[in-house]
Design an enzyme around this catalytic site. Structure first.
Site, PDB file in Angstrom:
ATOM      1  N   GLU A 158       0.822  -1.216   0.000  1.00  0.00           N
ATOM      2  CA  GLU A 158       0.000   0.000   0.000  1.00  0.00           C
ATOM      3  C   GLU A 158       0.851   1.259   0.000  1.00  0.00           C
ATOM      4  O   GLU A 158       0.473   2.272  -0.592  1.00  0.00           O
ATOM      5  CB  GLU A 158      -0.940  -0.008   1.207  1.00  0.00           C
TER       6      GLU A 158
ATOM      7  N   PHE B   8      -9.033  -2.755   1.295  1.00  0.00           N
ATOM      8  CA  PHE B   8      -9.795  -2.438   2.503  1.00  0.00           C
ATOM      9  C   PHE B   8      -9.157  -1.220   3.155  1.00  0.00           C
ATOM     10  O   PHE B   8      -7.931  -1.106   3.203  1.00  0.00           O
ATOM     11  CB  PHE B   8      -9.791  -3.618   3.480  1.00  0.00           C
TER      12      PHE B   8
ATOM     13  N   ILE C 248      -4.712   1.128   5.311  1.00  0.00           N
ATOM     14  CA  ILE C 248      -4.134   2.456   5.161  1.00  0.00           C
ATOM     15  C   ILE C 248      -2.960   2.675   6.109  1.00  0.00           C
ATOM     16  O   ILE C 248      -2.083   3.507   5.854  1.00  0.00           O
ATOM     17  CB  ILE C 248      -5.213   3.552   5.372  1.00  0.00           C
TER      18      ILE C 248
ATOM     19  N   HIS D   4     -10.581  -6.182   8.679  1.00  0.00           N
ATOM     20  CA  HIS D   4     -11.132  -5.922   7.350  1.00  0.00           C
ATOM     21  C   HIS D   4     -12.545  -5.337   7.415  1.00  0.00           C
ATOM     22  O   HIS D   4     -13.309  -5.446   6.459  1.00  0.00           O
ATOM     23  CB  HIS D   4     -11.178  -7.212   6.521  1.00  0.00           C
TER      24      HIS D   4
END
Length: 324
Positions: free
Chosen positions: A58, A81, A85, A127
């Site tokens: 990510e 999802f 982050i 999640h």
């Protein structure tokens, strides 16, 4: 207008903007297939140059988007999802959100970060989170959270055309359960403008994402008991349409804020504080918030069902502020 699902509305927005603007490209893990197949078929139509499957990193996805945006492209990146982050916070919070400010407004950062969020599918603690308040706290990010297919398409097109980084949050349970009439052609819904989903006189319920449908269900139940509920969907959490919310509270004199994220320090706290500061004289009762308990999202279906706020919680909150 055809009736489509939330997922189809998002897909349509991406397809139309990629057709319109060759600088728009998609990137993310398995985006050629798409989480919940939202982006399925776009690789075949636009090719690998504009639909880029990435490694499971990510930080690389967000970081590469920052560089591409500064150089003139319009990346639409996907985090499978929103929970993921955490490993790319520096790229989003310290780079994307701050570069325009640090360069005296001369830099453009037209990045859209799409991410699904929310519970209800048994996806467990890592999640299923709702983290919108994290993004609201960072100057330089716009935070968009639609609740209907019509809003999803129009707001996503507006987000892609915006020259600032936008966090575009899609509740995963809405992909197939939310349906509505949506034009085939491109259109925009303004970022920063709330929508009154149901007019009412007795109580304002400000609800976000999936909780909008729960609020509408609660309003229908309460109408049978003689309580008129106005449901306001902010649609955008940053910038927040304070005017529409305050106008509604001025009319109803009562406020309930409902969201799926944990109640403590959630987006509803900011909305409640704003109304308390700017609309206190219009309130005839204390503001009541509806949200999830301060705990990770359970995996067990019965526990997850108990964890998630729902229409009956909004009904109880409305009765509390009305004294019914």
């Amino acid at each position: 207008m055809p009736t489509v699902t939330f997922m189809q509305a998002v897909h349509s927005a991406l397809k139309l903007e990629m057709e319109r603007d060759p600088s728009v490209y998609l990137a993310g893990v398995d985006i050629s297939i798409g989480t919940f197949r939202v982006t399925a078929g776009l690789l075949e139509e636009f090719g690998e140059r504009r639909v880029r499957d990435t490694p499971i990193s990510e930080s690389a996805i967000v970081g590469s988007a920052v560089g591409a945006a500064v150089c003139g492209l319009r990346p639409v990146i996907e985090l499978m999802f929103v929970d993921f982050i955490g490993v790319s916070l520096d790229q989003l919070f310290n780079q994307a959100a701050k570069m325009k400010y640090m360069f005296g407004g001369r830099a453009k950062l037209p990045i859209v970060m799409r991410a699904n969020f929310g519970g209800g599918l048994g996806a467990a603690a890592q999640h299923s989170q709702s983290l919108e308040a994290w993004f609201m706290h960072v100057p330089g990010l716009k935070v968009v959270m639609p609740s209907t297919p019509y809003d999803a398409k129009g707001l996503l097109i507006s987000s892609i055309r915006d020259d600032n980084p936008v966090v575009f949050l899609e509740h995963k349970s809405l992909y197939f359960t939310a349906t509505g009439e949506v034009p085939d052609e491109a259109y925009t819904v303004p970022i920063g403008k709330a929508d009154v989903k149901r007019a009412g006189e007795d109580v304002t319920v400000v609800a976000t994402a999936k909780m909008v449908s729960e609020a509408l269900s609660a309003a229908e139940t309460l109408a049978g008991e003689g309580i008129s509920v106005e449901v306001v969907d902010p649609r955008t959490l940053s910038p927040l349409d304070e005017e529409t919310i305050l106008e509604s509270v001025k009319k109803t004199n009562r406020l309930v804020v409902a969201h799926e994220e944990v109640k403590f320090a959630g987006s509803g706290a900011e909305i409640a504080a704003m109304v308390a500061e700017k609309g206190f004289d219009d309130l005839d009762a204390p503001i009541v918030r509806v949200g999830a308990p301060f705990t990770p999202v359970p995996f067990s279906p019965p526990l997850e069902k108990a964890f998630l706020p729902k229409a009956e919680n909004i009904v109880a909150a409305v009765k509390q502020v009305t004294g019914r």
